[in-house]
Design a protein around this motif. Structure first.
Motif, mmCIF file in Angstrom:
data_model
loop_
_atom_site.group_PDB
_atom_site.id
_atom_site.type_symbol
_atom_site.label_atom_id
_atom_site.label_comp_id
_atom_site.label_asym_id
_atom_site.label_seq_id
_atom_site.Cartn_x
_atom_site.Cartn_y
_atom_site.Cartn_z
ATOM 1 N N LEU A 1 63.876 -1.114 75.816
ATOM 2 C CA LEU A 1 63.149 -2.453 76.147
ATOM 3 C C LEU A 1 61.995 -2.462 74.971
ATOM 4 O O LEU A 1 62.018 -3.596 74.501
ATOM 5 N N ALA A 2 61.387 -1.591 74.911
ATOM 6 C CA ALA A 2 60.232 -1.799 73.508
ATOM 7 C C ALA A 2 60.700 -1.996 72.464
ATOM 8 O O ALA A 2 60.268 -3.060 71.493
ATOM 9 N N ALA A 3 62.105 -1.346 72.052
ATOM 10 C CA ALA A 3 62.482 -1.701 70.656
ATOM 11 C C ALA A 3 63.154 -3.140 70.675
ATOM 12 O O ALA A 3 62.767 -4.047 69.777
ATOM 13 N N ALA B 1 52.840 0.017 76.086
ATOM 14 C CA ALA B 1 52.092 -0.598 74.803
ATOM 15 C C ALA B 1 52.285 0.296 73.729
ATOM 16 O O ALA B 1 52.724 -0.283 72.389
ATOM 17 N N ARG B 2 52.186 1.453 73.886
ATOM 18 C CA ARG B 2 52.295 2.548 72.942
ATOM 19 C C ARG B 2 53.880 2.779 72.238
ATOM 20 O O ARG B 2 54.123 2.865 71.256
ATOM 21 N N LEU B 3 54.622 2.571 73.446
ATOM 22 C CA LEU B 3 56.227 2.458 72.850
ATOM 23 C C LEU B 3 56.385 1.359 71.884
ATOM 24 O O LEU B 3 57.018 1.306 70.870
ATOM 25 N N VAL B 4 55.744 0.062 72.181
ATOM 26 C CA VAL B 4 55.931 -1.090 71.359
ATOM 27 C C VAL B 4 55.183 -0.798 70.141
ATOM 28 O O VAL B 4 55.755 -0.989 68.991
ATOM 29 N N HIS C 1 58.330 1.721 63.344
ATOM 30 C CA HIS C 1 59.496 2.225 63.029
ATOM 31 C C HIS C 1 60.345 1.121 62.249
ATOM 32 O O HIS C 1 60.966 1.485 61.275
ATOM 33 N N PHE C 2 60.240 -0.141 62.620
ATOM 34 C CA PHE C 2 60.900 -1.128 62.221
ATOM 35 C C PHE C 2 60.008 -1.839 61.206
ATOM 36 O O PHE C 2 60.782 -2.636 60.195
ATOM 37 N N ALA C 3 58.820 -1.420 60.797
ATOM 38 C CA ALA C 3 58.194 -1.921 59.693
ATOM 39 C C ALA C 3 58.836 -1.845 58.423
ATOM 40 O O ALA C 3 58.832 -2.953 57.542
ATOM 41 N N PRO C 4 59.729 -0.929 57.951
ATOM 42 C CA PRO C 4 60.355 -1.156 56.493
ATOM 43 C C PRO C 4 61.260 -2.212 56.630
ATOM 44 O O PRO C 4 61.733 -2.641 55.285
ATOM 45 N N MET C 5 61.889 -2.897 57.468
ATOM 46 C CA MET C 5 62.748 -3.804 57.570
ATOM 47 C C MET C 5 61.847 -4.985 56.849
ATOM 48 O O MET C 5 62.528 -5.909 56.249
ATOM 49 N N ALA C 6 60.694 -5.197 57.473
ATOM 50 C CA ALA C 6 59.911 -6.423 57.098
ATOM 51 C C ALA C 6 59.712 -6.353 55.648
ATOM 52 O O ALA C 6 59.239 -7.340 54.798
#
Length: 238
Positions: A17-19, A45-48, A54-59
């Motif tokens: 869900l956080a992902a 909140a920590r999972l988010v 984790h997804f930052a490289p996509m940006a």
């Protein structure tokens, strides 16, 4: 498929869900619930936060867009280009303070209206980036898949599950009632990128189903899934 439909509130479900929250693929009501949980549940909140990292490289693949210098000049021209006004009448509409306040309010509103598209650039068309949550009943294997049409590749993030000794995960594309088409053995690791052939690209753009099967090392020997399908999900526009 969404987390709410497949997994409920268990720990693994919260991670997925956080992902999905970070990717922005939740329905409006699910997103509101997730937002409230971020404010009230430290663990969630920590999972988010973890998935944002984790997804930052996509940006990083998308450059920031700065408003052009002409925006301010255009605002000034639209608001202050009129010729000098006639002597003011002794009324509210003739009050210098009134007009200054009105101009300031109009300037602020117009600046927001003009600059908003540059501050928050429109998302790419849905067909350029598609996402799927891959999961299945009676399986602890969960993947998040993002298809990037511009790069002709599928990015995979392993949320949970292991392939086991002497086994490999293989990715399949399923279009309607047609036989599954292998997209290759998924490289080991928490994340992977897989190139997509032109023929598969055309079908993925239409929103096909992705599935993961458990196969012998090296992949299916027959060209079709021989082991159990441990995760699957529909591709949807972001």
């Amino acid at each position: 498929m969404t987390l709410a439909q497949d997994n409920g509130p268990e720990r693994g479900g919260d991670d997925l869900l956080a992902a999905e929250y970070v990717l922005g693929v939740l329905a409006a009501d699910e997103r509101q619930i997730a937002s409230r949980r971020i404010d009230t549940e430290t663990g969630f909140a920590r999972l988010v936060d973890a998935w944002e990292v984790h997804f930052a490289p996509m940006a990083a693949a998308y450059a920031a867009v700065e408003p052009p210098a002409s925006v301010k000049a255009a605002i000034d021209r639209r608001l202050f280009a009129s010729s000098a006004a006639a002597p003011a009448a002794p009324s509210l509409l003739g009050s210098l303070a009134f007009w200054r306040g009105l101009a300031a309010a109009a300037l602020a509103a117009l600046a927001v209206f003009v600059a908003l598209p540059f501050v928050n650039p429109p998302l790419p068309p849905p067909e350029t980036r598609l996402v799927a949550s891959l999961a299945a009943d009676n399986s602890n294997v969960k993947y998040l898949a993002v298809y990037d049409a511009a790069r002709h590749e599928v990015g995979l993030s392993l949320v949970s599950g292991e392939r086991g000794s002497g086994k490999d995960f293989e990715l399949w594309m399923i279009e309607g009632k047609n036989a599954p088409v292998s997209m290759g053995v998924i490289p080991a690791g928490q994340t992977a990128r897989m190139a997509v052939t032109p023929a598969v690209q055309r079908k993925l753009a239409q929103g096909a189903v992705l599935a993961v099967s458990l196969e012998p090392t090296g992949g299916s020997p027959t060209g079709q899934p021989t082991g159990p399908v441990v995760a699957a999900g529909d591709l949807k526009g972001i």
